[in-house]
Design a protein around this motif. Structure first.
Motif, PDB file in Angstrom:
ATOM      1  N   MET A   1      -2.780   5.586 -27.302  1.00  0.00           N
ATOM      2  CA  MET A   1      -1.385   5.166 -27.081  1.00  0.00           C
ATOM      3  C   MET A   1      -0.729   6.039 -25.999  1.00  0.00           C
ATOM      4  O   MET A   1      -0.181   5.529 -25.022  1.00  0.00           O
ATOM      5  N   VAL A   2      -0.831   7.366 -26.226  1.00  0.00           N
ATOM      6  CA  VAL A   2      -0.253   8.286 -25.243  1.00  0.00           C
ATOM      7  C   VAL A   2      -0.965   8.116 -23.900  1.00  0.00           C
ATOM      8  O   VAL A   2      -0.341   8.095 -22.836  1.00  0.00           O
ATOM      9  N   THR A   3      -2.292   7.949 -23.956  1.00  0.00           N
ATOM     10  CA  THR A   3      -3.066   7.785 -22.727  1.00  0.00           C
ATOM     11  C   THR A   3      -2.615   6.539 -21.967  1.00  0.00           C
ATOM     12  O   THR A   3      -2.469   6.559 -20.745  1.00  0.00           O
ATOM     13  N   ALA A   4      -2.386   5.450 -22.722  1.00  0.00           N
ATOM     14  CA  ALA A   4      -1.948   4.202 -22.080  1.00  0.00           C
ATOM     15  C   ALA A   4      -0.574   4.381 -21.442  1.00  0.00           C
ATOM     16  O   ALA A   4      -0.330   3.908 -20.326  1.00  0.00           O
ATOM     17  N   LEU A   5       0.307   5.109 -22.167  1.00  0.00           N
ATOM     18  CA  LEU A   5       1.657   5.338 -21.638  1.00  0.00           C
ATOM     19  C   LEU A   5       1.596   6.167 -20.346  1.00  0.00           C
ATOM     20  O   LEU A   5       2.280   5.866 -19.361  1.00  0.00           O
ATOM     21  N   VAL A   6       0.757   7.195 -20.368  1.00  0.00           N
ATOM     22  CA  VAL A   6       0.609   8.029 -19.164  1.00  0.00           C
ATOM     23  C   VAL A   6       0.079   7.186 -18.003  1.00  0.00           C
ATOM     24  O   VAL A   6       0.553   7.297 -16.864  1.00  0.00           O
ATOM     25  N   ALA A   7      -0.893   6.307 -18.303  1.00  0.00           N
ATOM     26  CA  ALA A   7      -1.458   5.459 -17.247  1.00  0.00           C
ATOM     27  C   ALA A   7      -0.383   4.560 -16.639  1.00  0.00           C
ATOM     28  O   ALA A   7      -0.327   4.379 -15.411  1.00  0.00           O
ATOM     29  N   VAL A   8       0.490   3.996 -17.496  1.00  0.00           N
ATOM     30  CA  VAL A   8       1.561   3.120 -16.998  1.00  0.00           C
ATOM     31  C   VAL A   8       2.542   3.924 -16.133  1.00  0.00           C
ATOM     32  O   VAL A   8       2.958   3.481 -15.056  1.00  0.00           O
ATOM     33  N   LEU A   9       2.889   5.142 -16.600  1.00  0.00           N
ATOM     34  CA  LEU A   9       3.831   5.968 -15.835  1.00  0.00           C
ATOM     35  C   LEU A   9       3.238   6.377 -14.481  1.00  0.00           C
ATOM     36  O   LEU A   9       3.907   6.308 -13.444  1.00  0.00           O
ATOM     37  N   VAL A  10       1.969   6.775 -14.523  1.00  0.00           N
ATOM     38  CA  VAL A  10       1.302   7.178 -13.273  1.00  0.00           C
ATOM     39  C   VAL A  10       1.194   5.973 -12.332  1.00  0.00           C
ATOM     40  O   VAL A  10       1.435   6.074 -11.123  1.00  0.00           O
ATOM     41  N   GLY A  11       0.832   4.819 -12.902  1.00  0.00           N
ATOM     42  CA  GLY A  11       0.725   3.597 -12.095  1.00  0.00           C
ATOM     43  C   GLY A  11       2.068   3.222 -11.475  1.00  0.00           C
ATOM     44  O   GLY A  11       2.143   2.830 -10.307  1.00  0.00           O
ATOM     45  N   THR A  12       3.147   3.378 -12.269  1.00  0.00           N
ATOM     46  CA  THR A  12       4.487   3.050 -11.758  1.00  0.00           C
ATOM     47  C   THR A  12       4.881   4.011 -10.631  1.00  0.00           C
ATOM     48  O   THR A  12       5.450   3.596  -9.609  1.00  0.00           O
ATOM     49  N   ALA A  13       4.563   5.298 -10.834  1.00  0.00           N
ATOM     50  CA  ALA A  13       4.851   6.276  -9.768  1.00  0.00           C
ATOM     51  C   ALA A  13       4.083   5.902  -8.493  1.00  0.00           C
ATOM     52  O   ALA A  13       4.608   5.983  -7.381  1.00  0.00           O
ATOM     53  N   GLY A  14       2.836   5.457  -8.671  1.00  0.00           N
ATOM     54  CA  GLY A  14       2.036   5.027  -7.524  1.00  0.00           C
ATOM     55  C   GLY A  14       2.649   3.820  -6.837  1.00  0.00           C
ATOM     56  O   GLY A  14       2.690   3.734  -5.596  1.00  0.00           O
ATOM     57  N   LEU A  15       3.156   2.896  -7.643  1.00  0.00           N
ATOM     58  CA  LEU A  15       3.786   1.680  -7.108  1.00  0.00           C
ATOM     59  C   LEU A  15       4.978   2.045  -6.215  1.00  0.00           C
ATOM     60  O   LEU A  15       5.118   1.538  -5.085  1.00  0.00           O
ATOM     61  N   VAL A  16       5.815   2.954  -6.714  1.00  0.00           N
ATOM     62  CA  VAL A  16       7.000   3.378  -5.951  1.00  0.00           C
ATOM     63  C   VAL A  16       6.558   4.103  -4.669  1.00  0.00           C
ATOM     64  O   VAL A  16       7.087   3.850  -3.578  1.00  0.00           O
ATOM     65  N   ALA A  17       5.555   4.981  -4.808  1.00  0.00           N
ATOM     66  CA  ALA A  17       5.068   5.720  -3.634  1.00  0.00           C
ATOM     67  C   ALA A  17       4.473   4.757  -2.603  1.00  0.00           C
ATOM     68  O   ALA A  17       4.712   4.901  -1.397  1.00  0.00           O
ATOM     69  N   GLY A  18       3.710   3.768  -3.060  1.00  0.00           N
ATOM     70  CA  GLY A  18       3.088   2.806  -2.146  1.00  0.00           C
ATOM     71  C   GLY A  18       4.134   1.968  -1.417  1.00  0.00           C
ATOM     72  O   GLY A  18       4.036   1.749  -0.200  1.00  0.00           O
ATOM     73  N   ALA A  19       5.154   1.500  -2.154  1.00  0.00           N
ATOM     74  CA  ALA A  19       6.195   0.669  -1.534  1.00  0.00           C
ATOM     75  C   ALA A  19       7.005   1.496  -0.539  1.00  0.00           C
ATOM     76  O   ALA A  19       7.353   1.026   0.552  1.00  0.00           O
ATOM     77  N   THR A  20       7.295   2.758  -0.899  1.00  0.00           N
ATOM     78  CA  THR A  20       8.026   3.643   0.023  1.00  0.00           C
ATOM     79  C   THR A  20       7.175   3.910   1.262  1.00  0.00           C
ATOM     80  O   THR A  20       7.671   3.876   2.396  1.00  0.00           O
ATOM     81  N   GLY A  21       5.875   4.170   1.016  1.00  0.00           N
ATOM     82  CA  GLY A  21       4.958   4.403   2.133  1.00  0.00           C
ATOM     83  C   GLY A  21       4.910   3.206   3.060  1.00  0.00           C
ATOM     84  O   GLY A  21       4.854   3.353   4.289  1.00  0.00           O
ATOM     85  N   TRP A  22       4.956   2.008   2.488  1.00  0.00           N
ATOM     86  CA  TRP A  22       4.944   0.811   3.345  1.00  0.00           C
ATOM     87  C   TRP A  22       6.103   0.815   4.334  1.00  0.00           C
ATOM     88  O   TRP A  22       5.938   0.482   5.507  1.00  0.00           O
ATOM     89  N   THR A  23       7.313   1.226   3.864  1.00  0.00           N
ATOM     90  CA  THR A  23       8.475   1.164   4.768  1.00  0.00           C
ATOM     91  C   THR A  23       8.260   2.063   5.989  1.00  0.00           C
ATOM     92  O   THR A  23       8.695   1.737   7.089  1.00  0.00           O
ATOM     93  N   LEU A  24       7.535   3.177   5.801  1.00  0.00           N
ATOM     94  CA  LEU A  24       7.236   4.053   6.939  1.00  0.00           C
ATOM     95  C   LEU A  24       6.149   3.423   7.824  1.00  0.00           C
ATOM     96  O   LEU A  24       6.235   3.474   9.063  1.00  0.00           O
ATOM     97  N   VAL A  25       5.158   2.812   7.195  1.00  0.00           N
ATOM     98  CA  VAL A  25       4.108   2.112   7.961  1.00  0.00           C
ATOM     99  C   VAL A  25       4.740   0.987   8.782  1.00  0.00           C
ATOM    100  O   VAL A  25       4.445   0.810   9.974  1.00  0.00           O
ATOM    101  N   GLU A  26       5.623   0.240   8.139  1.00  0.00           N
ATOM    102  CA  GLU A  26       6.311  -0.879   8.814  1.00  0.00           C
ATOM    103  C   GLU A  26       7.059  -0.373  10.049  1.00  0.00           C
ATOM    104  O   GLU A  26       6.944  -0.941  11.147  1.00  0.00           O
ATOM    105  N   TYR A  27       7.788   0.727   9.882  1.00  0.00           N
ATOM    106  CA  TYR A  27       8.537   1.308  11.005  1.00  0.00           C
ATOM    107  C   TYR A  27       7.580   1.742  12.118  1.00  0.00           C
ATOM    108  O   TYR A  27       7.782   1.439  13.299  1.00  0.00           O
ATOM    109  N   GLY A  28       6.515   2.451  11.732  1.00  0.00           N
ATOM    110  CA  GLY A  28       5.570   2.971  12.724  1.00  0.00           C
ATOM    111  C   GLY A  28       4.853   1.856  13.468  1.00  0.00           C
ATOM    112  O   GLY A  28       4.704   1.902  14.702  1.00  0.00           O
TER     113      GLY A  28
END
Ligand SMILES: [Zn+2]
Ligand SMILES: [Zn+2]
Length: 210
Positions: free
Chosen positions: A1-28
């Motif tokens: 249960m805790v492991t699944a929750l951590v995976a979701v949180l880590v995945g969500t953090a990755g999602l935000v980082a990836g989308a933010t990274g895209w905006t810089l890629v788009e600009y570049g």
């Protein structure tokens, strides 16, 4: 249960980082690969043709862009998976591809459809200022943050739109700017006139002549 929750949180953090990274890629990409190469290479050539004829779109080029974003997402996922947890790798890749999708659809809709939400109303004057006033500024489409960071942001004010290149959603039945949009846009030049130099000017990063 805790492991699944951590995976979701880590995945969500990755999602935000990836989308933010895209905006810089788009600009570049927009600043250096499209506007920085004077029409050399497929990305620059197709983009500057888009500046010369903003109403024309190529389903093949749009599909190619999605393929490129998917390939970039897969490569990124493989790299991140080697140095971090798999949920982070999946999140980052999906974030990048989601960012690209938001950009691609938002950009296509800006040229072809009336604005449907606050984000579209906000981002459009910047993009049309980039097209019709100053192609070396306002290079971010989805967000303006990188333009502000790198000194290419210009407040769009009331954007002058050449009549021959006006977006269909901008005009009412009399081919005038819709009253609700008049604070943001004004028409210049003659309706129906054409400028043979549109492509030359786009290739030189100059706005269309009016
Ligand atoms: Zn555009
Ligand atoms: Zn551009």
């Amino acid at each position: 249960m805790v492991t699944a929750l951590v995976a979701v949180l880590v995945g969500t953090a990755g999602l935000v980082a990836g989308a933010t990274g895209w905006t810089l890629v788009e600009y570049g990409l927009h600043r250096f690969a499209m506007h920085g190469r004077g029409g050399r290479g497929i990305a620059s050539r197709e983009h500057l043709r888009h500046h010369a004829w903003p109403e024309r779109t190529s389903p093949a080029m749009r599909s190619l862009a999605y393929l490129g974003s998917a390939a970039g997402g897969v490569v990124l996922a493989l790299v991140v998976d080697r140095i971090g947890p798999t949920p982070l790798a999946v999140g980052v890749a999906l974030g990048l591809m989601s960012g690209h999708t938001a950009y691609e659809l938002g950009h296509w809709r800006a040229h072809h459809r009336p604005a449907a939400n606050r984000w579209e109303r906000w981002m459009r004057p910047r993009h049309f200022h980039h097209h019709f006033v100053s192609p070396r500024t306002n290079l971010g489409v989805t967000v303006d943050v990188w333009d502000r960071v790198f000194g290419t942001y210009v407040a769009p004010g009331q954007v002058r739109v050449p009549s021959r290149l006006a977006m269909s959603w901008l005009l009412d039945d009399s081919d005038e700017v819709r009253p609700a949009l008049a604070p943001q846009y004004r028409l210049v030049g003659l309706p129906g006139s054409s400028a043979a130099s549109d492509l030359d000017r786009a290739l030189a990063d100059l706005p269309p002549e009016v």
